[in-house]
Design a protein around this motif. Structure first.
Motif, PDB file in Angstrom:
ATOM      1  N   ASN A 148      50.641  38.811  33.369  1.00 25.85           N
ATOM      2  CA  ASN A 148      49.604  38.045  32.681  1.00 25.85           C
ATOM      3  C   ASN A 148      48.197  38.587  32.913  1.00 25.85           C
ATOM      4  OD1 ASN A 148      48.932  35.941  30.900  1.00 25.85           O
ATOM      5  ND2 ASN A 148      48.345  34.598  32.592  1.00 25.85           N
ATOM      6  N   ILE A 149      48.064  39.865  33.227  1.00 24.11           N
ATOM      7  CA  ILE A 149      46.738  40.471  33.341  1.00 24.11           C
ATOM      8  C   ILE A 149      46.327  41.003  31.971  1.00 24.11           C
ATOM      9  CG2 ILE A 149      45.416  42.399  34.307  1.00 24.11           C
ATOM     10  CD1 ILE A 149      47.008  42.096  36.868  1.00 24.11           C
ATOM     11  N   SER A 150      45.180  40.564  31.496  1.00 24.67           N
ATOM     12  CA  SER A 150      44.659  41.039  30.219  1.00 24.67           C
ATOM     13  C   SER A 150      43.266  41.633  30.414  1.00 24.67           C
ATOM     14  CB  SER A 150      44.612  39.908  29.191  1.00 24.67           C
ATOM     15  OG  SER A 150      43.755  38.865  29.627  1.00 24.67           O
ATOM     16  N   ILE A 151      42.913  42.570  29.563  1.00 30.33           N
ATOM     17  CA  ILE A 151      41.647  43.298  29.692  1.00 30.33           C
ATOM     18  C   ILE A 151      40.915  43.271  28.357  1.00 30.33           C
ATOM     19  CG2 ILE A 151      40.590  45.532  30.239  1.00 30.33           C
ATOM     20  CD1 ILE A 151      43.279  46.124  31.786  1.00 30.33           C
ATOM     21  N   ALA A 212      38.462  41.859  33.102  1.00 39.74           N
ATOM     22  CA  ALA A 212      39.908  41.820  33.339  1.00 39.74           C
ATOM     23  C   ALA A 212      40.258  40.473  33.963  1.00 39.74           C
ATOM     24  CB  ALA A 212      40.333  42.958  34.261  1.00 39.74           C
ATOM     25  N   TYR A 213      41.193  39.773  33.328  1.00 39.31           N
ATOM     26  CA  TYR A 213      41.548  38.426  33.731  1.00 39.31           C
ATOM     27  C   TYR A 213      42.859  38.397  34.524  1.00 39.31           C
ATOM     28  CZ  TYR A 213      38.106  36.975  30.220  1.00 39.31           C
ATOM     29  OH  TYR A 213      36.946  36.786  29.495  1.00 39.31           O
ATOM     30  N   ASN A 214      42.937  37.451  35.458  1.00 40.41           N
ATOM     31  CA  ASN A 214      44.166  37.118  36.194  1.00 40.41           C
ATOM     32  C   ASN A 214      44.626  38.207  37.159  1.00 40.41           C
ATOM     33  OD1 ASN A 214      44.372  34.643  34.746  1.00 40.41           O
ATOM     34  ND2 ASN A 214      45.322  35.747  33.040  1.00 40.41           N
ATOM     35  N   ILE A 215      43.689  38.999  37.664  1.00 40.94           N
ATOM     36  CA  ILE A 215      44.056  39.952  38.717  1.00 40.94           C
ATOM     37  C   ILE A 215      44.259  39.174  40.017  1.00 40.94           C
ATOM     38  CG2 ILE A 215      43.340  41.979  40.035  1.00 40.94           C
ATOM     39  CD1 ILE A 215      41.652  42.823  37.708  1.00 40.94           C
ATOM     40  N   PRO A 216      45.374  39.363  40.702  1.00 42.51           N
ATOM     41  CA  PRO A 216      45.615  38.618  41.943  1.00 42.51           C
ATOM     42  C   PRO A 216      44.555  38.922  42.988  1.00 42.51           C
ATOM     43  CG  PRO A 216      47.618  39.717  41.168  1.00 42.51           C
ATOM     44  CD  PRO A 216      46.491  40.258  40.347  1.00 42.51           C
ATOM     45  N   PRO A 217      44.198  37.945  43.816  1.00 40.30           N
ATOM     46  CA  PRO A 217      43.269  38.230  44.915  1.00 40.30           C
ATOM     47  C   PRO A 217      43.924  39.098  45.970  1.00 40.30           C
ATOM     48  CG  PRO A 217      44.155  36.019  45.117  1.00 40.30           C
ATOM     49  CD  PRO A 217      44.640  36.545  43.800  1.00 40.30           C
ATOM     50  N   GLY A 218      43.102  39.864  46.676  1.00 43.30           N
ATOM     51  CA  GLY A 218      43.602  40.677  47.778  1.00 43.30           C
ATOM     52  C   GLY A 218      43.978  42.095  47.405  1.00 43.30           C
ATOM     53  N   ILE A 219      43.709  42.523  46.152  1.00 48.76           N
ATOM     54  CA  ILE A 219      44.027  43.886  45.726  1.00 48.76           C
ATOM     55  C   ILE A 219      42.847  44.810  46.037  1.00 48.76           C
ATOM     56  CG2 ILE A 219      44.569  45.359  43.738  1.00 48.76           C
ATOM     57  CD1 ILE A 219      46.819  43.467  44.577  1.00 48.76           C
ATOM     58  N   GLY A 220      43.138  46.001  46.515  1.00 53.83           N
ATOM     59  CA  GLY A 220      42.092  46.965  46.849  1.00 53.83           C
ATOM     60  C   GLY A 220      41.972  47.153  48.345  1.00 53.83           C
ATOM     61  N   GLU A 221      41.174  48.133  48.728  1.00 55.80           N
ATOM     62  CA  GLU A 221      40.969  48.456  50.141  1.00 55.80           C
ATOM     63  C   GLU A 221      39.478  48.564  50.414  1.00 55.80           C
ATOM     64  OE1 GLU A 221      43.470  48.599  52.174  1.00 55.80           O
ATOM     65  OE2 GLU A 221      45.077  48.595  50.684  1.00 55.80           O
ATOM     66  N   PRO A 222      39.059  48.291  51.639  1.00 58.08           N
ATOM     67  CA  PRO A 222      37.649  48.501  51.960  1.00 58.08           C
ATOM     68  C   PRO A 222      37.305  49.987  51.980  1.00 58.08           C
ATOM     69  CG  PRO A 222      38.893  47.899  53.921  1.00 58.08           C
ATOM     70  CD  PRO A 222      39.828  47.760  52.767  1.00 58.08           C
ATOM     71  N   PHE A 223      36.049  50.279  51.835  1.00 55.58           N
ATOM     72  CA  PHE A 223      35.512  51.638  51.896  1.00 55.58           C
ATOM     73  C   PHE A 223      36.046  52.542  50.786  1.00 55.58           C
ATOM     74  CE2 PHE A 223      35.129  49.952  56.252  1.00 55.58           C
ATOM     75  CZ  PHE A 223      33.748  50.004  56.361  1.00 55.58           C
ATOM     76  N   PHE A 224      36.813  53.565  51.096  1.00 54.86           N
ATOM     77  CA  PHE A 224      37.025  54.657  50.161  1.00 54.86           C
ATOM     78  C   PHE A 224      37.985  54.346  49.014  1.00 54.86           C
ATOM     79  CE2 PHE A 224      36.097  56.669  54.362  1.00 54.86           C
ATOM     80  CZ  PHE A 224      34.779  56.995  54.059  1.00 54.86           C
ATOM     81  N   ASP A 225      38.848  53.375  49.169  1.00 49.81           N
ATOM     82  CA  ASP A 225      39.768  53.009  48.090  1.00 49.81           C
ATOM     83  C   ASP A 225      39.462  51.610  47.574  1.00 49.81           C
ATOM     84  OD1 ASP A 225      41.309  55.393  47.983  1.00 49.81           O
ATOM     85  OD2 ASP A 225      42.308  54.797  49.835  1.00 49.81           O
ATOM     86  N   SER A 226      38.174  51.279  47.517  1.00 53.14           N
ATOM     87  CA  SER A 226      37.754  49.983  47.002  1.00 53.14           C
ATOM     88  C   SER A 226      38.048  49.884  45.511  1.00 53.14           C
ATOM     89  CB  SER A 226      36.255  49.784  47.241  1.00 53.14           C
ATOM     90  OG  SER A 226      35.504  50.686  46.430  1.00 53.14           O
ATOM     91  N   PRO A 290      37.598  36.762  37.538  1.00 53.72           N
ATOM     92  CA  PRO A 290      37.679  37.888  36.595  1.00 53.72           C
ATOM     93  C   PRO A 290      36.909  39.111  37.103  1.00 53.72           C
ATOM     94  CG  PRO A 290      37.280  35.853  35.407  1.00 53.72           C
ATOM     95  CD  PRO A 290      37.154  35.516  36.870  1.00 53.72           C
ATOM     96  N   LEU A 291      37.504  40.259  36.943  1.00 52.21           N
ATOM     97  CA  LEU A 291      36.859  41.520  37.284  1.00 52.21           C
ATOM     98  C   LEU A 291      35.914  41.873  36.141  1.00 52.21           C
ATOM     99  CD1 LEU A 291      36.594  44.219  38.856  1.00 52.21           C
ATOM    100  CD2 LEU A 291      38.604  45.005  37.620  1.00 52.21           C
TER     101      LEU A 291
END
Length: 368
Positions: A148-151, A212-226, A290-291
């Motif tokens: 259910n992620i839409s952009i 971008a809608y409905n992206i789950p929280p907690g995705i991504g990394e701090p610093f270089f892979d943000s 939303p992103l």
């Protein structure tokens, strides 16, 4: 070849006026359905010659899969695809060999590659190289629909016109407007402005907004892979893209902390924020909102007005007047590129996250 991505990798190859452009998408498991109608919809939105305010180069831009596919399902090996270049005129570019066009990569191409540089049509610096980006990104967008992620992407600002409507949630909506500025009045005004620019032999830049809608929280990394770093890295592969901001972006520089901070509240069992100045990202990680980000495209560098340049052989000043077929407003055709490439970035971030196993993002085996 040029490669991007972490768990999901895309390699692109070819050039604007060579026989082929193509890509290799690696990292998809076996059994993922490849929806040709959905891919072609996005390819057509990027295709040249779609109306009177785009370049009149005629290309069918039909994708040909050459590996990794069995009866429209991935077989687990790298997914290879090509596009045939059908309508290119190399003689239009003879003059730029020794007279670099202002605003183009002609001069930096000369510095880096010298005599053997591929300069026809901009070579592999051309906007035509965004074709495999849209192909791979549309595959990613189709997969993201499973969770259910839409952009959504649209033109927010161009030609002195600025759209105020921020409540667009349909990924197809902006494409019902000639300029992809989804406001009937501003669409007409911008269209007429572009026609004036064409008569004057000039070009326009613009700003593209993406949500971008409905992206789950907690995705991504701090610093270089943000999340910001991953998206920005991919966005700057788009020729002519010169800037990016997330959420309120540079407006944050004129805010106080109490204005900028997005305060929290509970909506049922979900934590949300009252505002979204952070663009759905905190510490490089998604927060469930939303992103949101915007990119700026510079005016198309190929214009019919005479411009000053230099002759690389004589080392003397010279003039250049670009001929051939060029977009007066490349931002219009960049909208689906930004939208599709956002899908690629989000899918790669989810696949690279250890917690992505919570979701069946691929929904394999049922043809959806």
């Amino acid at each position: 070849m040029f490669t991007a991505g972490n768990r999901l990798k895309l390699t692109i190859f070819g050039s604007s006026h060579g026989p082929y452009i193509g890509g290799i998408l690696d990292g998809l498991p076996a059994g993922v359905n490849i929806d040709m109608d959905y891919i072609n919809k996005w390819l057509d939105r990027r295709r040249p010659g779609i109306n009177s305010i785009t370049t009149q180069r005629k290309e069918s831009d039909r994708i040909e899969f050459i590996s990794g596919l069995k009866e429209f399902y991935t077989d687990g090996s790298p997914l290879g695809f090509i596009f045939r270049n059908e309508d290119y005129i190399n003689k239009h570019y003879d003059y730029i060999r020794d007279n670099p066009r202002p605003g183009h990569a002609d001069i930096t191409m000369y510095y880096k590659y010298g005599e053997y540089r591929n300069y026809e049509g901009g070579g592999f610096f051309s906007g035509r190289m965004t074709l495999p980006l849209v192909a791979a990104g549309s595959i990613a967008m189709h997969i993201l629909k499973n969770i259910n992620i839409s952009i959504v992407s649209y033109i927010k600002s161009a030609g002195g016109f600025n759209i105020q409507n921020e409540n667009i949630s349909d990924e197809d909506y902006s494409y019902s407007f000639r300029t992809r500025m989804p406001d009937p009045d501003l669409d007409d005004k911008l269209y007429n402005k572009i026609l004036e620019i064409i008569k004057d032999g000039d070009s326009l830049g613009g700003i593209i907004k993406t949500i971008a809608y409905n992206i789950p929280p907690g995705i991504g990394e701090p610093f270089f892979d943000s999340v910001e770093g991953t998206i920005a890295h991919l966005m700057f592969s788009i020729p002519g893209l010169k800037g990016i901001e997330f959420g309120a972006g540079f407006k944050l520089g004129s805010m106080s902390g109490s204005q900028a901070n997005d305060t929290f509240y509970y909506d049922g069992d979900k934590i949300k924020t009252r505002t979204n100045n952070s663009g759905g990202i905190l510490g490089g990680i998604t927060n469930g909102m939303p992103l949101e980000f915007s990119v700026v495209m510079k005016p198309t560098s190929s214009i019919r007005k005479k411009q000053e340049t230099v002759n690389l052989k004589t080392h003397q000043p010279s003039e250049i007047q670009v001929i051939g077929r060029h977009d007066p407003f490349i931002t219009l055709r960049a909208v689906p590129v930004v939208q599709a490439l956002t899908g690629f970035a989000i899918l790669d971030l989810i696949m690279s996250d250890s917690s992505q196993k919570k979701w069946d993002i691929f929904n394999r085996g049922d043809g959806n």
